[in-house]
Motif scaffolding. Sequence first.
Motif, mmCIF file in Angstrom:
data_model
loop_
_atom_site.group_PDB
_atom_site.id
_atom_site.type_symbol
_atom_site.label_atom_id
_atom_site.label_comp_id
_atom_site.label_asym_id
_atom_site.label_seq_id
_atom_site.Cartn_x
_atom_site.Cartn_y
_atom_site.Cartn_z
ATOM 1 N N SER A 124 -22.073 38.571 -24.817
ATOM 2 C CA SER A 124 -21.348 38.365 -26.068
ATOM 3 C C SER A 124 -19.970 37.797 -25.783
ATOM 4 N N ALA A 125 -19.479 36.962 -26.699
ATOM 5 C CA ALA A 125 -18.111 36.474 -26.598
ATOM 6 C C ALA A 125 -17.110 37.610 -26.754
ATOM 7 N N ALA A 164 -23.232 33.872 -23.728
ATOM 8 C CA ALA A 164 -22.387 34.791 -24.495
ATOM 9 C C ALA A 164 -22.144 34.210 -25.878
ATOM 10 N N PRO A 165 -22.971 34.567 -26.849
ATOM 11 C CA PRO A 165 -22.785 34.037 -28.211
ATOM 12 C C PRO A 165 -21.547 34.615 -28.881
ATOM 13 N N GLY A 166 -21.027 33.837 -29.834
ATOM 14 C CA GLY A 166 -19.986 34.341 -30.714
ATOM 15 C C GLY A 166 -20.630 34.841 -32.000
ATOM 16 N N ALA A 167 -19.991 34.612 -33.127
ATOM 17 C CA ALA A 167 -20.553 35.017 -34.411
ATOM 18 C C ALA A 167 -21.756 34.132 -34.735
ATOM 19 N N GLU A 174 -20.392 30.620 -22.484
ATOM 20 C CA GLU A 174 -20.084 31.087 -23.831
ATOM 21 C C GLU A 174 -20.600 30.080 -24.848
ATOM 22 N N VAL A 175 -21.357 30.570 -25.823
ATOM 23 C CA VAL A 175 -21.949 29.725 -26.859
ATOM 24 C C VAL A 175 -21.394 30.215 -28.190
ATOM 25 N N SER A 176 -20.163 29.809 -28.485
ATOM 26 C CA SER A 176 -19.464 30.397 -29.627
ATOM 27 C C SER A 176 -18.808 29.373 -30.534
ATOM 28 N N GLY A 177 -18.944 28.089 -30.227
ATOM 29 C CA GLY A 177 -18.261 27.081 -31.025
ATOM 30 C C GLY A 177 -16.756 27.104 -30.864
ATOM 31 N N GLY A 178 -16.278 27.773 -29.805
ATOM 32 C CA GLY A 178 -14.835 27.868 -29.601
ATOM 33 C C GLY A 178 -14.204 28.975 -30.416
ATOM 34 N N LEU A 179 -14.832 30.149 -30.399
ATOM 35 C CA LEU A 179 -14.324 31.292 -31.166
ATOM 36 C C LEU A 179 -13.052 31.853 -30.528
ATOM 37 N N PHE A 180 -12.023 32.035 -31.354
ATOM 38 C CA PHE A 180 -10.760 32.650 -30.926
ATOM 39 C C PHE A 180 -10.137 31.950 -29.718
ATOM 40 N N LEU A 181 -10.119 30.631 -29.747
ATOM 41 C CA LEU A 181 -9.440 29.897 -28.670
ATOM 42 C C LEU A 181 -7.928 29.883 -28.872
ATOM 43 N N ARG A 220 -15.877 36.382 -43.561
ATOM 44 C CA ARG A 220 -16.617 35.214 -43.092
ATOM 45 C C ARG A 220 -15.683 34.018 -42.897
ATOM 46 N N GLN A 221 -14.784 33.819 -43.859
ATOM 47 C CA GLN A 221 -13.882 32.674 -43.761
ATOM 48 C C GLN A 221 -12.909 32.822 -42.599
ATOM 49 N N VAL A 222 -12.491 34.052 -42.322
ATOM 50 C CA VAL A 222 -11.608 34.277 -41.180
ATOM 51 C C VAL A 222 -12.305 33.854 -39.893
ATOM 52 N N ILE A 223 -13.581 34.215 -39.753
ATOM 53 C CA ILE A 223 -14.335 33.834 -38.556
ATOM 54 C C ILE A 223 -14.434 32.315 -38.447
ATOM 55 N N ILE A 224 -14.731 31.673 -39.559
ATOM 56 C CA ILE A 224 -14.829 30.212 -39.567
ATOM 57 C C ILE A 224 -13.493 29.586 -39.180
ATOM 58 N N ASP A 225 -12.405 30.098 -39.751
ATOM 59 C CA ASP A 225 -11.072 29.559 -39.468
ATOM 60 C C ASP A 225 -10.684 29.740 -38.002
ATOM 61 N N MET A 226 -11.217 30.785 -37.368
ATOM 62 C CA MET A 226 -10.877 31.065 -35.980
ATOM 63 C C MET A 226 -11.866 30.451 -34.994
ATOM 64 N N THR A 227 -12.763 29.605 -35.502
ATOM 65 C CA THR A 227 -13.745 28.928 -34.647
ATOM 66 C C THR A 227 -13.411 27.443 -34.589
#
Length: 260
Positions: free
Chosen positions: A145-146, A186-189, A245-252, A206-213
């Motif tokens: 997991s991420a 390691a997936p993200g959301a 990590e397969v997360s789309g760039g989560l929390f970079l 949900r939008q917070v996760i999107i904004d942080m990806t």
Amino acid sequence: MPDLKGRTALVTGSSRGIGRGIAERLAASGAHVAVHYGHDERAAAETVAHLRERGGEAFAVGADLSTVAGVDTLLAEAGARFAESGRDRLDVLVNNAGFSTTFFEATTPEIFDRLFAVNARAPFFLVQRALPLLADGGRVVSVSSAAIRVAVSDVAYTMAKAAVVAMNRTLAHLLGERGITVNTVAPGAVDTDLTAAERREEPETRQVIIDMTALGRIGTPPDVADVVAFLASDEARWVTGQCVEVSGGLFLGLPPGIAH
């Protein structure tokens, strides 16, 4: 698309969610897939039917991976089913089964033990006890997991998923002499049939996760499954001991437009 024709694959926790996506992807690439389930036999049967309708080879096998006996049951039944079809080996083992439960403050010793049993102990003993069945040149891919990179509230889950990464790095070293690669994703959301509904009830979260990806969306099972299929294929023959990590760039970093 990676070519897995003639190969066998066991995907734990593959009746639903990310695991089902992985099973679908491996079957589409030609693998004969053992679809493992812990409790939801109906979902596993639906997954197998779905794979077969699309020309894939698959069967379901149930086992409780919170116990070592369940690990042995899974390997024995999967091995027997593969042998019935003329395949006496396991080419690809995907340790996907796992779960997350609760916040740090609410984690009891019983919850902690079960988290580690399913998320960390089961993958350890699955690899250990699958070695006689696992083909030389085989593939082991485990789902972490991420969360291991960032701070999340489910501390015990994060600890267990971090253990998987450490385990796979060492196993890659130990099994390399047999040409077996061992890697981690390691997936993200990720939106699954369960989490998507939960997130729709909390649109702000949900939008917070999107904004942080970095790539601006929540992931899907195929996003993860495509990477697993690559690691299971000949194209990844020179990749081992890695955590992807397969997360789309989560929390970079902070969302664009927010001052540092």
